[in-house]
Design a protein around this motif. Structure first.
Motif, PDB file in Angstrom:
ATOM      1  N   ALA A 228       0.827  -1.211   0.000  1.00 30.51           N
ATOM      2  CA  ALA A 228       0.000   0.000   0.000  1.00 30.51           C
ATOM      3  C   ALA A 228       0.861   1.262   0.000  1.00 30.51           C
ATOM      4  N   LEU A 229       1.942   1.242   0.780  1.00 34.68           N
ATOM      5  CA  LEU A 229       2.828   2.404   0.830  1.00 34.68           C
ATOM      6  C   LEU A 229       3.500   2.634  -0.522  1.00 34.68           C
ATOM      7  N   ALA A 230       3.933   1.556  -1.162  1.00 40.84           N
ATOM      8  CA  ALA A 230       4.585   1.690  -2.465  1.00 40.84           C
ATOM      9  C   ALA A 230       3.637   2.299  -3.494  1.00 40.84           C
ATOM     10  N   ILE A 231       2.414   1.794  -3.559  1.00 40.93           N
ATOM     11  CA  ILE A 231       1.436   2.334  -4.507  1.00 40.93           C
ATOM     12  C   ILE A 231       1.172   3.812  -4.212  1.00 40.93           C
ATOM     13  N   LYS A 232       1.040   4.138  -2.944  1.00 40.72           N
ATOM     14  CA  LYS A 232       0.792   5.529  -2.536  1.00 40.72           C
ATOM     15  C   LYS A 232       1.923   6.443  -3.001  1.00 40.72           C
ATOM     16  N   GLU A 233       3.164   6.021  -2.790  1.00 49.52           N
ATOM     17  CA  GLU A 233       4.297   6.888  -3.113  1.00 49.52           C
ATOM     18  C   GLU A 233       4.589   6.921  -4.616  1.00 49.52           C
ATOM     19  N   ILE A 234       4.339   5.824  -5.308  1.00 47.59           N
ATOM     20  CA  ILE A 234       4.491   5.824  -6.772  1.00 47.59           C
ATOM     21  C   ILE A 234       3.499   6.803  -7.397  1.00 47.59           C
ATOM     22  N   ASN A 235       2.262   6.730  -6.968  1.00 49.93           N
ATOM     23  CA  ASN A 235       1.234   7.597  -7.550  1.00 49.93           C
ATOM     24  C   ASN A 235       1.410   9.053  -7.139  1.00 49.93           C
ATOM     25  N   ALA A 236       1.946   9.280  -5.941  1.00 54.12           N
ATOM     26  CA  ALA A 236       2.244  10.656  -5.529  1.00 54.12           C
ATOM     27  C   ALA A 236       3.338  11.261  -6.408  1.00 54.12           C
ATOM     28  N   ALA A 237       4.162  10.381  -6.995  1.00 53.04           N
ATOM     29  CA  ALA A 237       5.246  10.833  -7.872  1.00 53.04           C
ATOM     30  C   ALA A 237       4.828  10.836  -9.341  1.00 53.04           C
ATOM     31  N   GLY A 238       3.538  10.677  -9.609  1.00 54.21           N
ATOM     32  CA  GLY A 238       3.054  10.759 -10.984  1.00 54.21           C
ATOM     33  C   GLY A 238       2.705   9.443 -11.626  1.00 54.21           C
ATOM     34  N   GLY A 239       2.871   8.339 -10.881  1.00 56.77           N
ATOM     35  CA  GLY A 239       2.509   7.039 -11.423  1.00 56.77           C
ATOM     36  C   GLY A 239       3.506   6.534 -12.453  1.00 56.77           C
ATOM     37  N   ALA A 240       3.104   5.521 -13.198  1.00 53.04           N
ATOM     38  CA  ALA A 240       3.939   4.949 -14.259  1.00 53.04           C
ATOM     39  C   ALA A 240       3.277   5.200 -15.598  1.00 53.04           C
ATOM     40  N   LEU A 241       4.083   5.565 -16.587  1.00 54.22           N
ATOM     41  CA  LEU A 241       3.576   5.849 -17.932  1.00 54.22           C
ATOM     42  C   LEU A 241       2.551   6.979 -17.915  1.00 54.22           C
ATOM     43  N   GLY A 242       2.732   7.890 -16.952  1.00 50.85           N
ATOM     44  CA  GLY A 242       1.873   9.065 -16.873  1.00 50.85           C
ATOM     45  C   GLY A 242       0.503   8.813 -16.296  1.00 50.85           C
ATOM     46  N   LYS A 243       0.291   7.633 -15.730  1.00 51.17           N
ATOM     47  CA  LYS A 243      -1.021   7.288 -15.188  1.00 51.17           C
ATOM     48  C   LYS A 243      -0.858   6.644 -13.817  1.00 51.17           C
TER      49      LYS A 243
END
Length: 448
Positions: A246-261
């Motif tokens: 959950a923390l990884a998903i939260k921080e990845i998406n806070a940084a803009g996600g992958a492939l712009g999504k």
């Protein structure tokens, strides 16, 4: 504290030598004619703060139990971030490995410029080696979007990256001790294992630079699916693993996600059961998951891997340690952030020998994880000079599902008592508490 490999080996060898020449190498020794006493030892499957509860009113039986687990000294900041997604968290086992598996998968997708599992798989090992070093999702994603090769380092992956086989080249193990029915952090020691030279030197495919604006309209959002032990024998390890994801998903998406999504997390249970896990894999496949994080247990991963490979998906486990999975047939689609038990076996043998154990029983759940680690520890003890007649191997059948009767280890406890063991290593999950209960019921005194 961190113990060097050299000093650890020296201690093990010295202890083994004294063990053969005298009756003990540790400070404690049962007096002649006293009741039989044994020291208990555990592994990553049962050395958790949630484990004593499996013994209910007899939880104090675990006090003094020692064991090892793959564990890096976790920064307080990382623990605080984990508690931001689960304030009730009390254990951290495999939280870092789960976090890193999710982050590596997202970085590999960004570098591949695709959510296609085959393309992602070709980038995973390279994400951890030979590029520009970065240590968090935001900085790593920035480099990846620019088409820059990266070398990801984080909480579980600190010294070296992955081998060509897609697993850590180095590891850190913690020696844990139960005291007052919980892990006593003040007694925890850390030891390094593995070799940095084992890390892959192969160059990954050229990274695809992100389009201006970041979003790639040709690509679907990256979907990562969970295959973690919400239920079953390994459920006691689920909270820290779920928090890491959950923390990884939260921080990845806070940084803009992958492939712009935004990256999507699709929850899923492995049930510590092949049937439950296979059903989850089938559902993830139907719902377009690219990377499956799991399974929790090595034996479950072995059971579902053919289904995953057939579907062309990636299986990325944060907790599989069965050494034989290193060479499993996987079409390049299986990875893990947990180190193989070939490394943990040495650490366990060291812990047991330092206490001066003379007659050792290794009890294991009957699956690839239990029997694999059992064989590894036996080999390490024999290398240290423990004769075969001082070792005894026992196994038990784990319950097939949560509604099954608990493990009955009565006959095994009798064998241990008759053998005259002074050390019992228990390799299992939550169900292994029944081994401790049976030992106590048989009249074996557990040394605290």
């Amino acid at each position: 504290m961190l113990v060097s490999r050299r000093s650890r080996v020296a201690t093990l060898a010295a202890c083994a030598t004294l063990l053969l020449a005298t009756s003990a190498c540790g400070e404690d020794k049962a007096e002649e004619g006293s009741a039989q006493q044994v020291r208990l030892y555990g592994t990553d499957g049962n050395m958790l703060n949630s484990y004593p509860a499996e013994l209910k009113e007899r939880a104090d039986l675990v006090d003094g139990m020692k064991g090892t687990t793959p564990l890096t000294p976790l920064p307080d900041d990382f623990k605080s971030r984990l508690r931001s997604v689960n304030p009730a968290l009390t254990d951290f086992l495999y939280s870092a490995e789960t976090y890193d598996a999710v982050v590596i998968a997202a970085l590999a997708a960004q570098l591949a410029g695709s959510t296609d599992p085959a393309a992602i798989a070709k980038q995973i090992v390279g994400v951890t080696n030979n590029g520009q070093r970065c240590e968090d999702p935001a900085s790593c994603l920035t480099l990846a979007r620019a088409g820059q090769d990266i070398e990801y380092r984080s909480v579980s992956l600190t010294r070296a990256g992955f081998t060509d086989k897609g697993e850590p080249a180095t590891a850190s193990y913690a020696t844990l001790t139960f005291d007052g029915q919980q892990i006593n952090d003040g007694k925890t020691e850390f030891v390094g294992a593995g070799a940095e030279s084992a890390a892959s030197t192969k160059a990954p495919p050229k990274a695809r630079k992100a389009r201006p604006g970041g979003a790639d309209d040709d690509q679907k959002p990256l979907i990562i699916g969970g295959l973690l032990p919400k239920t079953g024998d390994l459920a006691l390890a689920y909270p820290p693993m779920a928090a890491g994801a959950a923390l990884a998903i939260k921080e990845i998406n806070a940084a803009g996600g992958a492939l712009g999504k935004p990256v999507t997390w699709m929850d899923g249970d492995d049930g510590t059961s092949p049937a439950v896990a296979k059903a989850t894999v089938a559902r993830h496949t139907a719902e377009g998951v690219s990377v499956i994080i799991g399974a929790g247990a090595s034996g479950i991963s072995r059971e579902v891997l053919p289904d995953v490979v057939k579907a062309g998906k990636i299986l990325f486990s944060p907790s599989n340690t069965d050494a034989s999975l290193t060479d499993v047939e996987d079409n390049g689609l299986y990875f893990r952030t947990a180190p193989p038990d070939s490394l943990q076996g040495r650490a366990l043998a060291d812990v047991i020998l330092r206490d001066g154990s003379q007659k050792i029983v290794i009890v294991a759940r009957k699956d690839s994880y239990g029997e694999g680690l059992q064989a590894t520890v036996r080999g390490e003890l024999e290398k240290a000079g423990i004769a075969g007649d001082r070792l005894k191997l026992l196994t038990y059948e784990p319950p097939p599902d949560p509604d099954s009767p608990p493990v009955d280890f009565t006959s095994g406890a009798k064998e241990i008592k008759e053998f005259g063991a002074d050390a019992v290593l228990i390799i299992g999950f939550g169900e292994s508490a029944q081994v401790i209960r049976a030992l106590a019921d048989s009249g074996v005194q557990i040394r605290h």
